[in-house]
Write a protein that holds these residues in place. Structure first.
Motif, short mmCIF file in Angstrom:
data_model
loop_
_atom_site.label_atom_id
_atom_site.label_comp_id
_atom_site.label_asym_id
_atom_site.label_seq_id
_atom_site.Cartn_x
_atom_site.Cartn_y
_atom_site.Cartn_z
N ARG A 364 -29.85 -13.70 28.08
CA ARG A 364 -28.69 -13.04 27.47
C ARG A 364 -27.41 -13.27 28.25
N THR A 365 -27.51 -13.53 29.56
CA THR A 365 -26.31 -13.85 30.33
C THR A 365 -25.63 -15.09 29.78
N ASP A 366 -26.44 -16.05 29.34
CA ASP A 366 -25.93 -17.32 28.84
C ASP A 366 -25.58 -17.27 27.35
N ARG A 368 -25.68 -14.21 24.28
CA ARG A 368 -26.00 -12.82 23.96
C ARG A 368 -27.05 -12.67 22.85
N LYS A 407 -32.44 -10.93 30.58
CA LYS A 407 -31.07 -11.28 30.95
C LYS A 407 -30.93 -12.73 31.39
N SER A 408 -31.90 -13.23 32.15
CA SER A 408 -31.73 -14.56 32.75
C SER A 408 -32.82 -15.55 32.40
N ASP A 476 -23.99 -5.54 35.89
CA ASP A 476 -24.98 -6.60 35.74
C ASP A 476 -26.37 -6.08 35.41
N ASP A 478 -29.63 -5.05 33.44
CA ASP A 478 -30.29 -5.63 32.25
C ASP A 478 -29.96 -4.85 30.98
N VAL A 481 -26.18 -6.05 29.97
CA VAL A 481 -25.96 -7.45 29.59
C VAL A 481 -26.75 -7.71 28.31
N ARG A 537 -28.72 -20.95 38.32
CA ARG A 537 -28.97 -19.52 38.22
C ARG A 537 -28.13 -18.74 39.23
N THR A 540 -29.16 -12.67 42.19
CA THR A 540 -29.09 -11.24 41.90
C THR A 540 -28.53 -10.50 43.12
#
Length: 747
Positions: A364-366, A368, A407-408, A476, A478, A481, A537, A540
């Motif tokens: 989802r960071t990259d 949504r 998220k990632s 940030d 989860d 995001v 990446r 965190t």
């Protein structure tokens, strides 16, 4: 501890609903009474009755010795010689009460903050009854995990938020549970009608012989997978003992299934799923269970060095230490590459099952909407095939396709029977290249997602998790995001198709477990071309410490986290942290829970983070009764500040060494474990070297490390009834910020 566990149950809508369900099914029998007892029982516990119960039932002659591992039948004569003389207690067991039949439709309502729904229940037979096999297959026809009548009728078509079924067989009786959770605005009556419609299909025989054969196939696959691990084998042994089932019958279960006919399924559906059933309606509202006040407890002085004669005789027995086993490339796994990225393969020498996981560093960071896209994929068709046809085809092949997303990262997993691997890969590639989805499917999935989100922001458990993440990571988290509700509602089929298609082009890692060699697997399992590179990446990182966050929730139990962030862990830090965790965990448990009775759950330790550059942390958690929060926190902090005890440090080191020697990574988990080590910066199995470094730490070095770690600024997360908290005391830990629930979710 019992009082604290009861408080946890009062805070759990799911547990309260299930207790009401069992009480309605078995109103006069022990099966309907909660294991912890009613609140009235806890207000005036009969200690002498407890002692008598323990003396009567907790005896050597009333137990089973279960072994699963590197043993064979040669140990049986020794076990018989040593334990065979134990006899069961004299006299009959207590009468558990009558089992009157359910009369008509019996309804019970339970107030819940979210997740409205219904649970339907019927009486079934005991675990040893002859109809058990037919009833188990009846359930598998409904839902075998991913497919079945229920999945095709309710889940894939997105007619409900969630649904499921399951039989439970016990010594004296059994029951069948069929449930569904409501979409926003959906009535309880509608849910009940949909579920009873499934029962009608079973009773009318609206399923094929092929459906029945597939249900038996799935049962066989599930059993094969369960037998792969000691844990799975032990679970089978334990259940057989508890319900009084002969082991030969358990071993022969699949053969029994193969004798069940379509007429048998129709018969048991009509015989047991009658108009006499229980309905539990989960209705939105505020539950007001009776208050339970925990009595004062006199602190017990602990002496961890004290041992009874029997314990000492066991611990002093000479034994040959088990040798540690490291995983070796070329023997336990193979490394290779595909055009799409790194490949790790592990040979399955036990059965004909496979599992392949494709790991994408894309979440989802990259993008949504990527998680929504993968959720929609699960309820979409492929090419000219409808969603129901895709599900049925996978089902008949004995294959399962799962997706997960955060998220990632995003994962796609396909698993099942090796002989159908090629067919499964063909379907998966077609599914990703040409997902058959339209506006109706997307809107239905979005509606379900919005219902899930509305339930989440009212769920005490979810709120606690979201607040702990917010305290650690701020924006940030989860839970923040994510796509907003408006972004979900604006999503189009074209957007989601494009997102799904790109999984055939993104670089990724592949973890294979199956009966094929690395060369044979490589020729079949590549997914896409890997032309889209992976973004680097982002590590965190924790928020700046010296902060305390409180979210007010009127719950019986308060959840407290204390986190001391650290820079990314090097080898020395990891070794010290590992030793600290093993050393402090039993001390916290004994001092806070056992000696003082201040918490049901308390634990602490060290986390090195998932990847090499991620922040590390020292942490402590406790779940305690609201009015005991400050006492519990004080007890934790005083325990952490004690100097290192030499004897307990020796015990911690012995435990670490023993764990290393006996640890065996299950073959199915080897490939993903190798990738995890790779993320941590390791090129080979690091366990032996890590253990050696950990055991080299002495008392002075650990003392120094602990003082440095625990003397640093802290992050504190508290979720509970704020009226029971004292701001003056909280401010001594860190500056306070009150965080409303709405700030914890990015919807």
């Amino acid at each position: 501890a019992v009082y604290e566990e009861k408080n946890r149950g009062l805070d759990s809508p799911g547990r309260r609903a299930y207790e009401a369900f069992l009480k309605a099914l078995f109103p006069k029998h022990g099966y309907g009474r909660p294991t912890l007892g009613e609140i009235e029982h806890l207000k005036s516990p009969a200690y002498q009755d407890m002692e008598a119960f323990f003396a009567r039932y907790y005896t050597p002659g009333n137990m089973a010795i279960l072994l699963a591992g590197d043993v064979d039948a040669s140990v049986l004569p020794l076990l018989e010689q040593e334990f065979g003389q134990f006899k069961r207690p004299a006299g009959d067991a207590n009468d558990n009460g009558p089992l009157p039949p359910i009369a008509g439709r019996t309804q019970v309502e339970v107030q819940v903050p979210s997740n409205e729904g219904v649970m339907l229940g019927w009486h079934l037979v005991s675990a040893t009854a002859k109809d058990r096999a037919a009833l188990e297959l009846m359930d598998l026809l409904l839902l075998d995990g991913k497919s079945g009548i229920l999945a095709r009728e309710l889940l894939i078509t997105q007619k409900v938020a969630n649904a499921g079924s399951g039989p439970t067989f016990m010594r004296e009786s059994g029951y069948f549970n069929l449930y569904a959770d409501a979409l926003d605005g959906q009535s309880h009556g509608d849910l009940e009608k949909l579920l009873l419609g499934l029962v009608g299909k079973l009773q009318r025989g609206e399923f094929t012989d092929s459906d029945l054969a597939t249900a038996i196939l799935i049962a066989e696959l599930n059993k094969q997978q369960q037998l792969e691990s000691n844990e799975g084998r032990m679970q089978m042994l334990e259940e057989a003992f508890l319900v009084g089932e002969d082991w030969a019958t358990v071993v022969d279960r699949i053969a029994q299934f193969k004798k069940v006919t379509r007429d048998d399924i129709v018969r048991v559906a009509k015989q047991y799923l009658t108009n006499n059933f229980v309905v539990v309606k989960k209705v939105k509202g505020t539950a007001t269970p009776p208050k339970i006040t925990k009595p004062g407890i006199t602190a017990v002085k602990l002496d961890p060095s004290r041992r009874g004669a029997f314990a000492k005789s066991i611990l002093d027995m000479p034994v040959s230490p088990i040798e540690a086993v490291s995983l070796k490339v070329g023997a336990d796994y193979e490394r290779s590459t595909l055009p799409t990225g790194d490949l790790v393969t592990v040979k399955n020498t036990r059965n004909g099952l496979f599992s392949i996981t494709y790991q994408f560093d894309h979440g989802r960071t990259d993008e949504r909407l990527v998680c929504l896209a993968l959720e929609v994929l699960q309820v979409s068709g492929a090419g000219k095939r409808s969603p129901e046809q895709v599900a049925r085809h996978l089902h008949e092949l004995g294959l399962t396709v799962d997706t997960s997303c955060a998220k990632s990262y995003s994962y796609i997993t396909i698993s099942g029977i090796d002989r159908n691997l090629e067919a499964g890969m063909t379907l998966l590639r077609e599914w990703l290249a040409d997902p058959a989805l339209d506006e109706t499917i997307v809107k239905a999935r979005v509606a379900a997602a919005l219902t899930e989100r509305a339930n989440a922001i009212k769920s005490p458990q979810t709120i606690s998790g979201a607040q702990a993440a917010y305290a650690r990571f701020g924006p940030d988290s989860d839970y923040l995001v994510v796509a907003t509700n408006k972004e979900l509602q604006a999503a189009t089929p074209a957007q989601l198709k494009a997102s799904i298609n790109k999984f055939l082009h993104r670089k990724h890692r592949t973890a294979y477990f199956g009966p094929r060699s690395q060369t044979e697997a490589s020729a079949v399992i590549a997914l896409g071309d890997g032309k889209v590179p992976t973004k680097a990446r982002v590590a965190t990182k924790f928020r700046k410490p010296n902060a305390l966050f409180v979210t007010d929730q009127e719950t019986a139990q308060t959840h407290v986290w204390a986190i001391w962030p650290r820079k990314s862990a090097n080898d020395v830090d990891r070794a010290a942290g590992t030793l600290f965790g093993e050393y402090i965990q039993p001390i916290l448990y004994q001092e806070v829970r056992e000696a003082r009775g201040l918490a049901y759950t308390v634990f602490g330790g060290f986390s090195a983070g998932g990847k090499k550059l991620d922040d590390a942390s020292v942490f402590v958690y406790t779940g305690t009764q609201g009015d005991k929060t400050h006492d519990a926190v004080d007890a934790i902090l005083s325990t952490l500040r004690q100097g290192v005890d030499e004897s307990r440090l020796a015990q911690a080191k012995e435990a670490i060494g023993q764990s290393h020697r006996v640890e065996r990574i299950a073959p199915r988990a080897i490939a993903t474990t190798v990738f995890q080590w790779q993320d941590e910066g390791e090129k080979a199995d690091p366990r032996a070297a890590r253990t050696q470094r950990t055991l080299a730490f002495d008392k002075a070095a650990l003392d120094k490390w602990m003082k440095g770690a625990l003397g640093a600024p802290v992050i504190v997360s508290i979720v509970g009834d704020k009226k029971k908290l004292d701001d003056v005391k909280l401010k001594k830990l860190a500056p306070i910020t009150v965080v409303p629930v709405t700030k914890l979710f990015g919807y």
